[in-house]
Every structure is written in structure tokens, then in C-alpha cells.
Enzyme design. Sequence first.
Site, short mmCIF file in Angstrom:
data_model
loop_
_atom_site.label_atom_id
_atom_site.label_comp_id
_atom_site.label_asym_id
_atom_site.label_seq_id
_atom_site.Cartn_x
_atom_site.Cartn_y
_atom_site.Cartn_z
N ASN A 9 -6.41 8.06 6.49
CA ASN A 9 -5.36 8.48 5.57
C ASN A 9 -6.03 9.10 4.34
O ASN A 9 -6.57 8.39 3.51
CB ASN A 9 -4.53 7.25 5.17
CG ASN A 9 -3.48 7.57 4.12
OD1 ASN A 9 -3.24 8.74 3.80
ND2 ASN A 9 -2.84 6.54 3.58
N TRP A 10 -6.00 10.42 4.31
CA TRP A 10 -6.69 11.12 3.20
C TRP A 10 -5.94 10.98 1.88
O TRP A 10 -6.46 11.37 0.84
CB TRP A 10 -6.86 12.61 3.55
CG TRP A 10 -7.83 12.90 4.64
CD1 TRP A 10 -8.55 12.00 5.37
CD2 TRP A 10 -8.21 14.20 5.13
NE1 TRP A 10 -9.34 12.65 6.29
CE2 TRP A 10 -9.16 14.01 6.16
CE3 TRP A 10 -7.83 15.51 4.81
CZ2 TRP A 10 -9.73 15.08 6.86
CZ3 TRP A 10 -8.40 16.56 5.50
CH2 TRP A 10 -9.35 16.35 6.52
N LYS A 11 -4.72 10.49 1.91
CA LYS A 11 -3.89 10.38 0.70
C LYS A 11 -3.85 11.74 -0.02
O LYS A 11 -3.91 12.78 0.64
CB LYS A 11 -4.37 9.23 -0.19
CG LYS A 11 -4.48 7.91 0.60
CD LYS A 11 -4.66 6.69 -0.25
CE LYS A 11 -4.75 5.46 0.65
NZ LYS A 11 -4.85 4.22 -0.09
N HIS A 97 4.06 3.27 3.58
CA HIS A 97 2.81 2.89 2.90
C HIS A 97 3.17 2.22 1.56
O HIS A 97 4.14 2.62 0.90
CB HIS A 97 1.95 4.14 2.66
CG HIS A 97 0.56 3.78 2.28
ND1 HIS A 97 0.23 3.39 1.00
CD2 HIS A 97 -0.59 3.72 3.00
CE1 HIS A 97 -1.07 3.10 0.96
NE2 HIS A 97 -1.59 3.30 2.16
N GLU A 99 1.95 2.52 -1.26
CA GLU A 99 1.99 3.46 -2.39
C GLU A 99 3.34 4.17 -2.45
O GLU A 99 3.84 4.47 -3.53
CB GLU A 99 0.83 4.46 -2.29
CG GLU A 99 -0.51 3.77 -2.58
CD GLU A 99 -1.70 4.35 -1.86
OE1 GLU A 99 -1.62 5.46 -1.32
OE2 GLU A 99 -2.75 3.67 -1.84
N GLU A 169 -1.50 -3.78 5.78
CA GLU A 169 -2.29 -3.37 4.62
C GLU A 169 -1.94 -4.26 3.43
O GLU A 169 -0.96 -3.98 2.72
CB GLU A 169 -1.99 -1.90 4.27
CG GLU A 169 -2.37 -0.92 5.35
CD GLU A 169 -2.71 0.45 4.77
OE1 GLU A 169 -3.72 1.02 5.19
OE2 GLU A 169 -1.98 0.94 3.88
N GLY A 175 -8.00 0.04 -1.80
CA GLY A 175 -8.76 0.74 -2.85
C GLY A 175 -9.44 -0.18 -3.84
O GLY A 175 -9.91 0.27 -4.89
N SER A 215 -9.66 -1.36 2.09
CA SER A 215 -11.11 -1.44 1.87
C SER A 215 -11.88 -1.70 3.16
O SER A 215 -12.89 -2.41 3.16
CB SER A 215 -11.43 -2.50 0.80
OG SER A 215 -10.83 -2.14 -0.43
N GLY A 236 -8.56 4.47 4.20
CA GLY A 236 -8.33 5.35 3.05
C GLY A 236 -9.63 5.98 2.59
O GLY A 236 -10.13 6.95 3.17
N GLY A 237 -10.22 5.43 1.54
CA GLY A 237 -11.40 6.00 0.90
C GLY A 237 -12.51 6.37 1.88
O GLY A 237 -13.10 7.46 1.78
P1 13P Z 1 -8.58 2.11 1.27
O1 13P Z 1 -9.29 2.13 2.59
O2 13P Z 1 -9.05 3.17 0.32
O3 13P Z 1 -8.56 0.74 0.67
O4 13P Z 1 -7.05 2.49 1.56
C1 13P Z 1 -6.39 1.87 2.61
C2 13P Z 1 -5.10 2.56 2.82
O5 13P Z 1 -4.22 2.50 1.98
C3 13P Z 1 -4.93 3.33 4.06
O6 13P Z 1 -3.62 3.72 4.24
#
Ligand code: 13P
Length: 253
Positions: A9-11, A97, A99, A169, A175, A215, A236-237
Site C-alpha cells: 500500500n503506497w498510500k 483502511h 486512515e 491492521e 507507521g 510496521s 505500507g512504508g
Molecule cells: P506501515 O507498514 O507503514 O506500518 O503501514 C501499514 C499499513 O497501513 C498498510 O495498509
Amino acid sequence: MRRNIVAGNWKMNKLFPEADDLINNIAEQLRNFDTSDVDVIICPPFPYLELVSDVSEDGDFFTGAQNVSKFENGAYTGEVSATMLKSLGVDYCIVGHSERRKYFKETNFDIAQKIDRLLNEDITPIMCVGETLEQRENEKHFEVIRTQMEEGIFHLKADDMQRCIIAYEPVWAIGTGQTATKEQAQEIHAFIRQLICDKYNDDVAQEVSILYGGSCNAKNAAELFAMPDVDGGLIGGASLKSKDFIEIACSFQ
Ligand code: 13P
């Protein structure tokens, strides 16, 4: 039988040339790995979906979106419909998600409608659930996840439920560098599978891939993915660096 899955997930990251480099690097590196036991999905921002979808045509990965409109189509400025995603070659879409729940006030009922739109277009929903730190500290995490499942996805018939992916999640792990332990992840994944079993039956529960997100990185992926009910990750990251992401995709034993 359910599949192993690693989804990136590149966000809201990367400019177009950077996205172009990243997806071509990922495609290149995936060619050197045997990906027969894992489905790799890349979920870029909307403007890069066509790019990722084009590269995926000769690559060993699928294209996913990060969101979809709950509306079908028409006068909804700024929205992107499931039919539009389908027309770009999108096969998967993240919904719910944390977010989006937090910053865009998405409710379980919005999420339920989005899942219906996606399934109508034969796009696989990746539905996110997870508790906040406060909810966990107050021992409300099981209840929160039960409600997210009941209100967000348990309106589906068994056949449709089997077509979905769930991502656990924990909000406190996203993050933050504070990954859930493999025992914490397994406990919740087993709980989610049991919820599906109780609502439908064990055959359905065994078909649904349940991913861990929060993470997850190249160092901790293997031990998380080795747990019996952890079928992969939503990253994510660490999905923004091709080397790390590929290492994660190759973390199944
Ligand atoms: P991180 O891997 O950056 O913690 O993010 C997880 C995430 O929200 C994937 O959708």
C-alpha cells in the site's frame, strides 16, 4: 485453499517518475523469484493505476486500488467508481483502511457498500479491521473487530465472503515501528477466522486469506507469516523500497 498474499500500500507517496521507477524495479526483481506460492499486489495512488496495471501485464503481480466510491457513477465530484477501476485492469481494492476511517470518517456501513460495488465488478476487496491503542488498553479489541466484521462484511452471502481478503491492521502498529508480536497477530487472526466460521462455516473460513499490516518489514515478516492464521501482509512504508518489499514477498517458508 487460501493463497499467501503480500500487498504493498503506497498510500499518498511518490511522484509519477518515482512511481515509474519503483514499479519497474519491483517487476524486474520479481522476475528473479519463484512467486508461485504468493500473490503480490501493488496498490498505488489513483493517478498511477494505469502505469502499474500496464507494467503488471508482463509482470508477476496484480494491481490494487486504495479506495473506491460507495456510489455507482454520476455526479460525485472527486470520486472513483468500481467500474472505472475495473476498466483500468484493477483486480483488488483496499477498503476501510484505518486512515480512511479516521481522516475521512468512513463508517462500517460505507465500507459495506464499497465491498458490494467491488464484488459487482469482480474486484477482490481487501477489507481492513483493527483496534486503536486505547481500545486495546481497555480490552475492547475483540469487540471492536467483531463489530467491524459484522457491520462491514457479514451482510455478504457465503459465496461472496469467500472472494474477500481481510487485513488485520492494529492502528497502534501502523507507521509506528511497533509491530504486533507474532502471538498477538495469531490471536486476532484466529479470532477473525472463528468469526467467519461462526457466521458461515469452516469451509468459508478456511478460504479467506487474512493479512497482517502494521510496521511489517523485511526483518519481521517471516516470523509473522509462519503463524498458522497469518496468510501474508499488507505493507505500507516497506513497500516503498523495492528490495525490502521483494524480501517480504519472499518470506513464506
Ligand atoms: P506501515 O507498514 O507503514 O506500518 O503501514 C501499514 C499499513 O497501513 C498498510 O495498509
